[in-house]
Write a protein that holds these residues in place. Structure first.
Motif, PDB file in Angstrom:
ATOM      1  N   GLY A   1      62.882  -8.422 -29.974  1.00  0.00           N
ATOM      2  CA  GLY A   1      62.382  -9.602 -30.232  1.00  0.00           C
ATOM      3  C   GLY A   1      63.190 -10.157 -31.037  1.00  0.00           C
ATOM      4  O   GLY A   1      62.968 -11.653 -31.477  1.00  0.00           O
TER       5      GLY A   1
ATOM      6  N   GLY B   1      53.647  -9.308 -23.016  1.00  0.00           N
ATOM      7  CA  GLY B   1      54.432  -8.894 -23.513  1.00  0.00           C
ATOM      8  C   GLY B   1      55.296  -9.329 -22.351  1.00  0.00           C
ATOM      9  O   GLY B   1      56.796 -10.431 -22.563  1.00  0.00           O
TER      10      GLY B   1
ATOM     11  N   PHE C   1      62.606  -6.582 -22.063  1.00  0.00           N
ATOM     12  CA  PHE C   1      60.707  -6.236 -22.520  1.00  0.00           C
ATOM     13  C   PHE C   1      60.677  -5.438 -21.191  1.00  0.00           C
ATOM     14  O   PHE C   1      59.363  -5.212 -22.174  1.00  0.00           O
ATOM     15  CB  PHE C   1      60.377  -7.698 -22.936  1.00  0.00           C
TER      16      PHE C   1
ATOM     17  N   THR D   1      54.744 -15.496 -26.817  1.00  0.00           N
ATOM     18  CA  THR D   1      55.283 -14.113 -26.063  1.00  0.00           C
ATOM     19  C   THR D   1      55.687 -13.542 -28.002  1.00  0.00           C
ATOM     20  O   THR D   1      55.590 -12.133 -28.253  1.00  0.00           O
ATOM     21  CB  THR D   1      56.349 -14.487 -26.030  1.00  0.00           C
ATOM     22  N   GLY D   2      56.028 -14.264 -28.700  1.00  0.00           N
ATOM     23  CA  GLY D   2      55.645 -13.166 -29.682  1.00  0.00           C
ATOM     24  C   GLY D   2      54.912 -12.839 -30.639  1.00  0.00           C
ATOM     25  O   GLY D   2      54.983 -11.432 -31.318  1.00  0.00           O
TER      26      GLY D   2
ATOM     27  N   THR E   1      59.026  -8.704 -35.175  1.00  0.00           N
ATOM     28  CA  THR E   1      57.963  -8.918 -34.397  1.00  0.00           C
ATOM     29  C   THR E   1      57.040  -7.426 -35.019  1.00  0.00           C
ATOM     30  O   THR E   1      55.978  -7.045 -35.486  1.00  0.00           O
ATOM     31  CB  THR E   1      57.988  -8.038 -32.929  1.00  0.00           C
TER      32      THR E   1
ATOM     33  N   LEU F   1      63.973 -13.942 -29.303  1.00  0.00           N
ATOM     34  CA  LEU F   1      62.834 -14.938 -30.037  1.00  0.00           C
ATOM     35  C   LEU F   1      63.476 -15.424 -30.875  1.00  0.00           C
ATOM     36  O   LEU F   1      62.081 -15.560 -32.206  1.00  0.00           O
ATOM     37  CB  LEU F   1      61.728 -14.089 -30.509  1.00  0.00           C
TER      38      LEU F   1
ATOM     39  N   LEU G   1      53.501  -9.626 -28.959  1.00  0.00           N
ATOM     40  CA  LEU G   1      54.559  -8.872 -29.417  1.00  0.00           C
ATOM     41  C   LEU G   1      54.045  -8.570 -30.828  1.00  0.00           C
ATOM     42  O   LEU G   1      54.162  -7.109 -30.965  1.00  0.00           O
ATOM     43  CB  LEU G   1      55.345  -8.937 -29.170  1.00  0.00           C
TER      44      LEU G   1
END
Length: 228
Positions: A18, A94, A202, A115-116, A27, A22, A119
């Motif tokens: 993450g 995710g 992921f 998405t973040g 996360t 990101l 997670l």
């Protein structure tokens, strides 16, 4: 008990993946986002929105998990397993979001933020169920406190205290050291796979989450077999 170690491996992996994918979002170790949020605001880098949302989302999910598990415990015995299953489901979502919308060049885009937060929610569930159901095991996401305890115990082994059995200290150091090492392995694996496969890294967290759930489901049978 293998489940706590699988949780640590998952946390190290998801946190690192993450962070890399990101724009510096933690996360699992969500309080670390205070630091990266300040850096984003100062340096003008992206990802400030997700970092700002991470802690309230994390807190809300932890509270929801606690309330839900408390309600289910009165009528069902497999609450821990159900919560692990929910975490796996979020990790799958995710991964699907990351593969569909990534790579995330702009950490403030709605795709990156969603998405973040998915997670973060998955790791919030893991943190909550670990504290509730595996309270005697070291935390699976926060290694600072665990490392501090290891150093304190090593100091006590050098200068033994009369009121604490040496065997108990050695046992705790061994367990906590394994926890930290496995978390670090998760971090390293995520970094290597992200460097090689980018956003496709992921795919791994749902598999790790599934292994945790499988280990939990088969653990009672394994203990019975060992007794026999």
């Amino acid at each position: 008990m293998i489940v706590p170690f699988l949780l640590s491996l998952t946390a190290g992996y998801v946190d690192t993946a993450g962070f890399l994918a990101l724009q510096g979002l933690f996360t699992a170790h969500v309080t670390g986002n205070f630091v990266t949020l300040g850096a984003s605001l100062t340096l003008g880098t992206s990802g400030a929105v997700a970092k700002l949302l991470a802690l309230p989302v994390f807190c809300a999910v932890v509270m929801a998990v606690r309330l839900l598990s408390s309600a289910l415990t009165q009528r069902w015995r497999f609450v821990f397993e159900a919560m692990l299953g929910l975490k796996v489901l979020l990790l799958i979502v995710g991964a699907a979001l990351a593969i569909e919308f990534g790579p995330f060049r702009n950490g403030d885009s709605w795709q990156a933020v969603i998405t973040g937060m998915v997670l973060v929610s998955a790791m919030a569930i893991q943190n909550a169920v670990h504290r509730v159901y595996l309270g005697s095991s070291p935390p699976s996401t926060l290694m600072t406190g665990t490392t501090t305890q290891i150093m304190i115990d090593l100091a006590d082994m050098i200068h033994a205290r009369d009121n604490v059995p040496a065997g108990q200290i050695r046992s705790r150091v061994a367990m906590m050291s394994k926890n930290v090492i496995i978390f670090a392995i998760g971090c390293a694996a995520a970094a290597l796979l992200y460097a090689r496969y980018d956003i496709w890294c992921f795919v791994v967290p749902p598999l790790l989450g599934g292994l945790s759930l499988l280990a939990r489901l088969t653990e009672p049978k394994l203990k019975e077999a060992l007794k026999i």
